[in-house]
Design a protein around this motif. Structure first.
Motif, mmCIF file in Angstrom:
data_model
loop_
_atom_site.group_PDB
_atom_site.id
_atom_site.type_symbol
_atom_site.label_atom_id
_atom_site.label_comp_id
_atom_site.label_asym_id
_atom_site.label_seq_id
_atom_site.Cartn_x
_atom_site.Cartn_y
_atom_site.Cartn_z
ATOM 1 N N LEU A 17 0.808 -1.216 0.000
ATOM 2 C CA LEU A 17 0.000 0.000 0.000
ATOM 3 C C LEU A 17 0.838 1.261 0.000
ATOM 4 N N ASN A 18 2.129 1.117 0.300
ATOM 5 C CA ASN A 18 2.954 2.306 0.463
ATOM 6 C C ASN A 18 3.121 3.074 -0.841
ATOM 7 N N HIS A 19 3.116 2.366 -1.946
ATOM 8 C CA HIS A 19 3.226 3.017 -3.252
ATOM 9 C C HIS A 19 2.092 2.535 -4.147
ATOM 10 N N ALA A 20 1.234 3.464 -4.516
ATOM 11 C CA ALA A 20 0.134 3.172 -5.426
ATOM 12 C C ALA A 20 -0.038 4.364 -6.348
ATOM 13 N N PRO A 21 -0.260 4.139 -7.636
ATOM 14 C CA PRO A 21 -0.429 5.261 -8.563
ATOM 15 C C PRO A 21 -1.566 6.181 -8.143
ATOM 16 N N SER A 22 -1.351 7.467 -8.283
ATOM 17 C CA SER A 22 -2.371 8.449 -7.908
ATOM 18 C C SER A 22 -3.640 8.295 -8.732
ATOM 19 N N HIS A 23 -3.532 7.693 -9.917
ATOM 20 C CA HIS A 23 -4.685 7.540 -10.800
ATOM 21 C C HIS A 23 -5.748 6.610 -10.211
ATOM 22 N N MET A 24 -5.421 5.887 -9.150
ATOM 23 C CA MET A 24 -6.381 4.978 -8.533
ATOM 24 C C MET A 24 -7.464 5.710 -7.746
ATOM 25 N N VAL A 25 -7.242 6.969 -7.434
ATOM 26 C CA VAL A 25 -8.135 7.684 -6.523
ATOM 27 C C VAL A 25 -9.574 7.694 -7.025
ATOM 28 N N HIS A 26 -9.800 8.097 -8.281
ATOM 29 C CA HIS A 26 -11.170 8.228 -8.777
ATOM 30 C C HIS A 26 -11.905 6.883 -8.842
ATOM 31 N N PRO A 27 -11.322 5.829 -9.418
ATOM 32 C CA PRO A 27 -12.035 4.547 -9.408
ATOM 33 C C PRO A 27 -12.317 4.033 -7.993
ATOM 34 N N ILE A 28 -11.339 4.172 -7.095
ATOM 35 C CA ILE A 28 -11.505 3.661 -5.733
ATOM 36 C C ILE A 28 -12.590 4.425 -4.990
ATOM 37 N N SER A 29 -12.556 5.751 -5.057
ATOM 38 C CA SER A 29 -13.553 6.542 -4.332
ATOM 39 C C SER A 29 -14.952 6.305 -4.898
ATOM 40 N N THR A 30 -15.072 6.194 -6.220
ATOM 41 C CA THR A 30 -16.377 5.928 -6.833
ATOM 42 C C THR A 30 -16.900 4.561 -6.398
ATOM 43 N N GLY A 31 -16.011 3.567 -6.370
ATOM 44 C CA GLY A 31 -16.412 2.238 -5.924
ATOM 45 C C GLY A 31 -16.884 2.233 -4.479
ATOM 46 N N LEU A 32 -16.246 3.007 -3.631
ATOM 47 C CA LEU A 32 -16.651 3.078 -2.217
ATOM 48 C C LEU A 32 -18.058 3.634 -2.062
ATOM 49 N N PHE A 33 -18.385 4.679 -2.808
ATOM 50 C CA PHE A 33 -19.713 5.279 -2.681
ATOM 51 C C PHE A 33 -20.799 4.351 -3.221
ATOM 52 N N VAL A 34 -20.469 3.532 -4.232
ATOM 53 C CA VAL A 34 -21.435 2.555 -4.730
ATOM 54 C C VAL A 34 -21.686 1.479 -3.687
ATOM 55 N N LEU A 35 -20.619 0.960 -3.089
ATOM 56 C CA LEU A 35 -20.731 -0.139 -2.123
ATOM 57 C C LEU A 35 -21.264 0.315 -0.779
ATOM 58 N N LEU A 36 -21.285 1.617 -0.534
ATOM 59 C CA LEU A 36 -21.765 2.141 0.749
ATOM 60 C C LEU A 36 -23.203 1.701 1.026
ATOM 61 N N ASN A 37 -24.005 1.592 -0.017
ATOM 62 C CA ASN A 37 -25.407 1.202 0.150
ATOM 63 C C ASN A 37 -25.625 -0.304 0.052
ATOM 64 N N GLU A 38 -24.525 -1.060 -0.012
ATOM 65 C CA GLU A 38 -24.637 -2.513 -0.179
ATOM 66 C C GLU A 38 -23.910 -3.268 0.929
ATOM 67 N N LEU A 39 -23.703 -2.633 2.077
ATOM 68 C CA LEU A 39 -22.867 -3.218 3.125
ATOM 69 C C LEU A 39 -23.523 -4.389 3.845
ATOM 70 N N ASN A 40 -24.808 -4.625 3.606
ATOM 71 C CA ASN A 40 -25.455 -5.795 4.212
ATOM 72 C C ASN A 40 -24.984 -7.086 3.560
ATOM 73 N N ASP A 41 -24.447 -6.971 2.355
ATOM 74 C CA ASP A 41 -23.911 -8.133 1.646
ATOM 75 C C ASP A 41 -22.451 -8.325 2.049
ATOM 76 N N SER A 42 -22.098 -9.527 2.483
ATOM 77 C CA SER A 42 -20.745 -9.777 3.002
ATOM 78 C C SER A 42 -19.673 -9.552 1.945
ATOM 79 N N GLU A 43 -19.953 -9.942 0.697
ATOM 80 C CA GLU A 43 -18.973 -9.754 -0.374
ATOM 81 C C GLU A 43 -18.750 -8.272 -0.659
ATOM 82 N N SER A 44 -19.843 -7.508 -0.642
ATOM 83 C CA SER A 44 -19.725 -6.064 -0.864
ATOM 84 C C SER A 44 -18.988 -5.405 0.291
ATOM 85 N N GLN A 45 -19.233 -5.879 1.507
ATOM 86 C CA GLN A 45 -18.555 -5.316 2.669
ATOM 87 C C GLN A 45 -17.059 -5.581 2.607
ATOM 88 N N GLU A 46 -16.693 -6.778 2.188
ATOM 89 C CA GLU A 46 -15.273 -7.103 2.051
ATOM 90 C C GLU A 46 -14.616 -6.221 0.997
#
Length: 622
Positions: free
Chosen positions: A535-564
């Motif tokens: 985790l110490n080195h990750a391309p800065s370009h990951m920010v937008h996909p990662i943050s967008t994915g988090l907001f999508v999964l925020l409403n799906e946390l009852n599912d164990s796979e989505s929570q993971e």
């Protein structure tokens, strides 16, 4: 006893007393150290200076590192010091776990459970191994005479403990001794911030490892060639461009010199950025390729600092200069290009820069929810059928590993695939942020699925070298993350339009399912990167996909796979927040969205966020 008739050869008389030989005699030197390439190939090395004869003939990288020779005292001493350091770290961890302060214990456990690096664990327990730094600082055999007299030559400790302590004590460390930059370039005449060539080489190596492969504003080979020459009037390098590059690269470095203010992690690269800004103002009005490339890198730095409006201002300046230089108005072979008599190298660099501008423009527009106003250039730096450039990629920093991973960087394939994907992204933006407002549900649904089908065809047409196999390089993972980011944004329009709240159930479920599946795929790529490179080195370009994915999964946390998947993305966003200020704002927005929707974030995700920034996330369980 042998043949007595055999006569021994007559010995020549020795030199008379006081006589001198016309030809000096000397014993042939024995090379005690071979370069890394010769060690790997198990061949005889001619020794210093670099390059050795074998590497020169093979035109390969030639690096000598005496600290890797286990026969030498410095290697033995280094190993002993390192073992002592880790022993002290273990004792400090155990002491913290035995502490009656439960808050301190919980914080350490949260850091360990979040799969944090040893540097984070060391920082949490305030490790300070006795005598290690004093021994390292006096080891003149390891660091060379006079190396400790220059504070600019210092590095952080082996586990990158709090920078303020390292900067205050000013010692030579294991990190300094073991670091082997991928590229050796001079500091002068390129920057006035530092004259430490090792540090500048360290930053340049970081940039071309983690940031460059996905954007490629700069032609790597031409830039390094001109920077190594040390000529400020070269075609592909300039002081302004170098300082802009070093500012971006500092984002990935934990060396004390990467901070403008010792101990303040938010000041990474600001001294290089300020120097670049000074050079930009001093040379305002000039239009050269390095100036345009330097402005593009300043756009990245402003984005890292959360200054989006300033980033857009810089970007518009770069686009204006690019138009003035003709990067978008002509294609190779046209009259304008023939009249200017542009070399093949300059043509390649110009078309690569134009492509990089178009790609960056589409990404910034998508993140800002606006329409891209810049067309994809007709000229491309690589043709689909051209051979790859042969540039290799390896994780850096590589410490003292001799058998480090080394794979093709696949720059040509990444650029071609990204340009094809950008064409779809531009049409996606035009649909979502313009045409959709004048369309009914059925027409919009059909238009969205047409673009989705094109995205699927793009993914199916990717060459085999871009497949996610074992230990894929980061830029290959990023391609897939961007693909799924576009899918999430594309189908997100149906959740944002209030007039579509009564859309048919089957279509609503399909749109939701596509978004969730893509968010999980972003998390899968994130997990592969973490397991492969940490985790110490990750391309800065990951920010937008990662943050967008988090907001999508925020409403799906009852599912164990989505929570993971949510927890996995949380790890990466939290790690990125230690290097880029705007990521802290994303975490706060995520927390705010959870509170407004009465959603309890997973305890592991909260622990991950708090482990890097205790003030970034409040108690979401209350």
């Amino acid at each position: 006893m042998g043949d007595k008739s055999r006569q021994l050869p007559t010995l020549a008389p020795g030199p008379r007393a006081g006589a001198t030989s016309a030809v000096p005699t000397s014993r042939p030197k024995k090379n005690s150290t071979a370069c890394l390439a010769c060690k790997q190939a198990k061949r005889k090395c001619s020794g210093r200076p670099s390059p050795c004869r074998a590497c020169e003939a093979a035109e390969s990288e030639c690096i000598f590192d005496e600290t890797l020779d286990l026969r030498r005292k410095v290697a033995v001493k280094r190993t002993a010091d390192e073992l002592e350091y880790y022993k002290d770290l273990l004792n400090s961890v155990l002491e913290t776990l035995r502490s009656p302060d439960q808050t301190k214990v919980d914080r350490l456990l949260a850091i360990i459970r979040s799969d944090s690096s040893l540097s984070d664990i060391a920082a949490a327990v305030s490790t300070n191994p006795p005598d290690f730094h004093d021994r390292a600082a006096t080891d003149t055999e390891a660091v060379g005479a006079g190396a400790l007299d220059d504070p600019a030559a210092l590095r952080t400790d082996p586990l990158q403990r709090p920078v303020e302590a390292s900067a205050r004590r000013g010692f030579m460390t294991l990190d300094k001794l073991c670091d082997i930059p991928l590229f050796n370039v001079p500091a002068k005449p390129w920057t006035n911030v530092t004259d430490d060539e090792e540090f500048v080489s360290h930053l340049v190596s970081l940039y071309f490892t983690w940031n460059h492969p996905f954007e490629q504003f700069i032609d790597q080979q031409l830039f390094l060639q001109d920077m190594a020459s040390g000529r400020p009037d070269s075609q592909f390098c300039s002081p302004f461009l170098v300082n802009s590059l070093l500012a971006v690269a500092s984002t990935y470095s934990d060396f004390p010199e990467a901070f403008a203010n010792p101990g303040d992690v938010s000041t990474r690269g600001q001294h290089f950025h300020a120097e670049a800004d000074r050079l930009w103002k001093a040379g305002e009005g000039k239009v050269t390729l390095p100036i345009i490339q330097g402005l593009l890198l300043m756009v990245l730095t402003e984005n890292f600092r959360g200054k989006e409006s300033v980033a857009w201002q810089r970007f518009r300046q770069a686009i204006e200069l690019a138009h003035n230089l003709g990067l978008f108005s002509h294609t190779p072979g046209s009259t304008a290009f023939d009249q200017e008599d542009i070399s093949a190298e300059m043509e390649r660099a110009r078309s690569g820069c134009a492509s990089g501008i178009a790609i960056l423009n589409s990404q910034m527009a998508m993140a800002s929810l606006t329409v891209t106003e810049l067309n994809i250039p007709l000229c491309r730096p690589y043709g689909k059928d051209e051979p790859d450039d042969g540039i290799m990629w390896t994780p850096y920093p590589r410490s003292n590993q001799i058998d480090y991973a080394k794979k093709p960087a696949l720059l040509k394939y990444i650029r071609v695939a990204m340009l094809d994907l950008t064409e779809i992204l531009v049409e996606t933006q035009a649909l979502l942020f313009d045409k959709a407002f004048r369309m009914g549900f059925e027409d919009l649904w059909q238009s969205v699925n047409v673009l989705y089908a094109r995205l699927q065809l793009w993914q199916e047409a990717l060459p085999d070298v871009l497949d996610i196999g074992q230990l894929p390089i980061p830029q290959v993972l990023l391609l897939r993350m961007f693909y799924h980011w576009i899918v999430v944004m594309l189908f997100g329009i149906f959740g944002e339009r209030q007039d579509f709240s009564m859309m048919p159930f089957s279509q609503a479920e399909r749109a939701r399912g596509n978004r969730i599946n893509s968010a999980k795929e972003i998390a899968r790529c994130s997990r592969i990167h973490r397991q492969s490179y940490g985790l110490n080195h990750a391309p800065s370009h990951m920010v937008h996909p990662i943050s967008t994915g988090l907001f999508v999964l925020l409403n799906e946390l009852n599912d164990s796979e989505s929570q993971e998947a949510f927890i996995e993305l949380s790890r990466h966003l939290s790690a990125l927040s230690r290097r880029m200020v705007h990521c802290k704002g994303i975490i706060r927005n995520l927390e705010s969205a959870a509170q407004q929707s009465s959603i309890n974030l997973p305890p592991d995700a909260v622990a991950v966020f708090r482990s890097h920034d205790p003030e970034a996330v409040h108690d979401v369980h209350s």
